[in-house]
Design a protein around this motif. Structure first.
Motif, PDB file in Angstrom:
ATOM      1  N   PRO A  50     -55.145 -44.080  12.154  1.00  0.00           N
ATOM      2  CA  PRO A  50     -54.931 -44.151  13.613  1.00  0.00           C
ATOM      3  C   PRO A  50     -53.959 -45.248  14.053  1.00  0.00           C
ATOM      4  O   PRO A  50     -53.048 -44.976  14.855  1.00  0.00           O
ATOM      5  N   PRO A  51     -54.081 -46.516  13.562  1.00  0.00           N
ATOM      6  CA  PRO A  51     -53.087 -47.506  13.994  1.00  0.00           C
ATOM      7  C   PRO A  51     -51.694 -47.244  13.442  1.00  0.00           C
ATOM      8  O   PRO A  51     -50.692 -47.586  14.089  1.00  0.00           O
ATOM      9  N   ASP A  55     -48.464 -46.907  15.799  1.00  0.00           N
ATOM     10  CA  ASP A  55     -47.195 -47.614  15.601  1.00  0.00           C
ATOM     11  C   ASP A  55     -46.026 -46.637  15.652  1.00  0.00           C
ATOM     12  O   ASP A  55     -44.980 -46.931  16.249  1.00  0.00           O
ATOM     13  N   VAL A  56     -46.188 -45.476  15.019  1.00  0.00           N
ATOM     14  CA  VAL A  56     -45.128 -44.462  15.075  1.00  0.00           C
ATOM     15  C   VAL A  56     -44.881 -44.040  16.520  1.00  0.00           C
ATOM     16  O   VAL A  56     -43.734 -43.940  16.976  1.00  0.00           O
ATOM     17  N   ALA A  57     -45.957 -43.816  17.262  1.00  0.00           N
ATOM     18  CA  ALA A  57     -45.822 -43.378  18.655  1.00  0.00           C
ATOM     19  C   ALA A  57     -45.123 -44.415  19.518  1.00  0.00           C
ATOM     20  O   ALA A  57     -44.472 -44.083  20.506  1.00  0.00           O
ATOM     21  N   GLY A 166     -44.498 -53.338   9.232  1.00  0.00           N
ATOM     22  CA  GLY A 166     -44.475 -52.751   7.906  1.00  0.00           C
ATOM     23  C   GLY A 166     -45.874 -52.398   7.429  1.00  0.00           C
ATOM     24  O   GLY A 166     -46.846 -53.095   7.727  1.00  0.00           O
ATOM     25  N   TRP A 167     -45.959 -51.292   6.714  1.00  0.00           N
ATOM     26  CA  TRP A 167     -47.205 -50.840   6.093  1.00  0.00           C
ATOM     27  C   TRP A 167     -46.953 -50.611   4.609  1.00  0.00           C
ATOM     28  O   TRP A 167     -45.992 -49.935   4.238  1.00  0.00           O
ATOM     29  N   VAL A 168     -47.815 -51.158   3.765  1.00  0.00           N
ATOM     30  CA  VAL A 168     -47.752 -50.920   2.321  1.00  0.00           C
ATOM     31  C   VAL A 168     -49.170 -50.687   1.829  1.00  0.00           C
ATOM     32  O   VAL A 168     -50.080 -51.460   2.150  1.00  0.00           O
ATOM     33  N   GLY A 169     -49.370 -49.620   1.058  1.00  0.00           N
ATOM     34  CA  GLY A 169     -50.702 -49.343   0.529  1.00  0.00           C
ATOM     35  C   GLY A 169     -50.666 -48.324  -0.574  1.00  0.00           C
ATOM     36  O   GLY A 169     -49.596 -47.966  -1.077  1.00  0.00           O
ATOM     37  N   GLY A 170     -51.841 -47.828  -0.937  1.00  0.00           N
ATOM     38  CA  GLY A 170     -51.925 -46.903  -2.052  1.00  0.00           C
ATOM     39  C   GLY A 170     -52.143 -45.464  -1.672  1.00  0.00           C
ATOM     40  O   GLY A 170     -52.149 -44.593  -2.541  1.00  0.00           O
ATOM     41  N   ALA A 171     -52.332 -45.178  -0.397  1.00  0.00           N
ATOM     42  CA  ALA A 171     -52.735 -43.832   0.032  1.00  0.00           C
ATOM     43  C   ALA A 171     -51.548 -42.977   0.439  1.00  0.00           C
ATOM     44  O   ALA A 171     -50.602 -43.452   1.076  1.00  0.00           O
ATOM     45  N   VAL A 187     -52.027 -52.447   3.847  1.00  0.00           N
ATOM     46  CA  VAL A 187     -51.811 -53.755   4.450  1.00  0.00           C
ATOM     47  C   VAL A 187     -50.735 -53.597   5.515  1.00  0.00           C
ATOM     48  O   VAL A 187     -49.641 -53.079   5.238  1.00  0.00           O
ATOM     49  N   ARG A 188     -51.029 -54.028   6.726  1.00  0.00           N
ATOM     50  CA  ARG A 188     -50.087 -53.981   7.838  1.00  0.00           C
ATOM     51  C   ARG A 188     -49.545 -55.376   8.078  1.00  0.00           C
ATOM     52  O   ARG A 188     -50.320 -56.337   8.188  1.00  0.00           O
TER      53      ARG A 188
END
Length: 405
Positions: A50-51, A55-57, A166-171, A187-188
């Protein structure tokens, strides 16, 4: 050799990448420590999607996503709708996906035709094709030989919004990360370190033939403030070749731990890394190793279980999460977090495109423990050594061929 890019030289380097052909060697980017004005660890898709969509929106200048797995479904369709809406507003939306993970020219073709038809620029990493088209998906680019790219799958999961978030993660952007089947995190970050993420995206997009005008670089790299108390942070990026900063960083974290060490990973098969985990425990470090109870890759699971007896004998606490634990994170001494996409197996450590964030902060490490490690420990069961002869023989065989798994 890596290309060392100072933090104050990132926009200038991006202008060069926008103006000239980009080679694979140009992807080996080395960064010095930067800073983040905010860092947040978000666990489970129902918490981080959702967040991320919000952020995209909110984007006004650019949306950049690099994603191994982006497929149609409840989650994928929600993201597609958000990207199409941004493109309709005139916001440049650029997307890099992996052919194996997202299947944009196969089962997901209609999904991607909707995106490209709406003006989203999509570039594809085709690591399993000897010849492949160059340039954006659907652009009619001529095919070229891709022999040096074979086997180098793009396993990254990154989003950069307006060059500020920035967003970095495993999903992946897939339903099984949202409905509880896969357990993962993102992680945001905000602040100057986001410029490093943006440059990695720009380099990869341009390498694949995606167009970015040099005149647009200033918009992609706005001035970023570190805040009153910036968190030390750096982007680590494994690209095919001899420069593998994530692999080196993981080894350092394992070797330098003095009091506590958390290792969270679904595929733990690399003998050198396993030896480092064992050595940490034998020198008195309190080690927790979080793995899935039933991994989706049974060959990797068997190879990993071959080492359980040795690790348990050394004092490692092996914690088996009940669903498919898919996160990749390392926490050293309660003061350093390394999180992103890299698994502890040969393909991730040496061959794939991977990306991690390195963060030095006791506060962020404590947030990780509160939101991920402690709840995971509460529901996990202790790992055990293998007992039966057939079980041990099978595990030994897979451990022997683990560099190929």
């Amino acid at each position: 050799m890596p290309i060392v890019v100072p933090n104050d030289g990132i926009p200038a380097h991006a202008r060069r990448l926008a103006s000239e052909p980009v080679r694979r060697a140009d992807l080996a980017l080395a960064f010095s420590e930067s800073g983040a004005s905010s860092v947040e660890v978000l666990v489970e898709g129902k918490t981080f999607y959702p967040p991320m969509l919000a952020d995209v929106a909110s984007a006004t200048s650019s949306v950049h996503i690099n994603q191994f797995g982006f497929r149609p479904g409840v989650v994928g369709d929600a993201f597609a709708e958000a990207l199409v809406a941004k493109a309709a507003e005139g916001v440049p939306v650029r997307l890099v996906v992996d052919r194996q993970g997202s299947d944009p020219e196969g089962g997901s073709q209609a999904f991607y035709e909707r995106l490209t038809g709406a003006g989203v620029e999509v570039c594809v990493v085709r690591a399993t094709k000897a010849r492949s088209a160059v340039g954006p998906l659907g652009g009619g680019g001529a095919a070229a030989w891709n022999l040096r790219g074979l086997g180098h799958i793009d396993h990254r999961k990154v989003a950069v919004i307006d060059g500020r978030i920035g967003w970095v993660g495993g999903a992946g952007i897939e339903d099984h990360f949202e409905d509880g089947r896969f357990h993962d995190l993102f992680v945001r970050v905000e602040g100057p370190v986001v410029a490093q993420l943006q440059l990695v995206f720009v380099a990869g997009f341009r390498w694949l033939g995606g167009p970015i005008a040099a005149a647009d670089v200033d918009v992609l790299f706005p001035e970023l403030e570190g805040g009153a108390d910036p968190v030390p942070a750096v982007v680590l990026h494994n690209a095919p070749g001899s420069y593998r900063p994530i692999t080196d960083a993981i080894a350092r974290v394992l070797d330098e731990a003095t009091t506590t060490l958390d290792v969270v990973n679904p595929y733990v098969t690399d003998r050198r890394m396993i030896r480092r985990i064992e050595q940490a425990a034998r020198r008195g470090v309190r080690v927790r190793l979080f793995v899935p109870a039933n991994a989706n890759n049974w060959a990797c699971a068997a190879a990993q279980q071959f080492h359980h007896a040795t690790l348990l004998d050394a004092g490692v606490r092996i914690l088996e999460y009940p669903t498919m634990l898919h996160a990749k994170a390392f926490v050293r001494d309660g003061e350093e977090l390394l999180a992103g996409t890299c698994n502890l197996e040969a393909w991730s450590l040496r061959r794939f495109f991977e990306i991690d964030l390195g963060i030095r902060s006791a506060r962020v490490a404590a947030q990780f423990d509160e939101r991920f490690a402690a709840p995971a420990e509460d529901v996990s069961t202790p790992g055990r050594p293998l007992s039966g002869g057939k079980e041990r023989a099978r595990a030994a065989a897979f451990a022997l061929v683990s560099p190929l798994l």
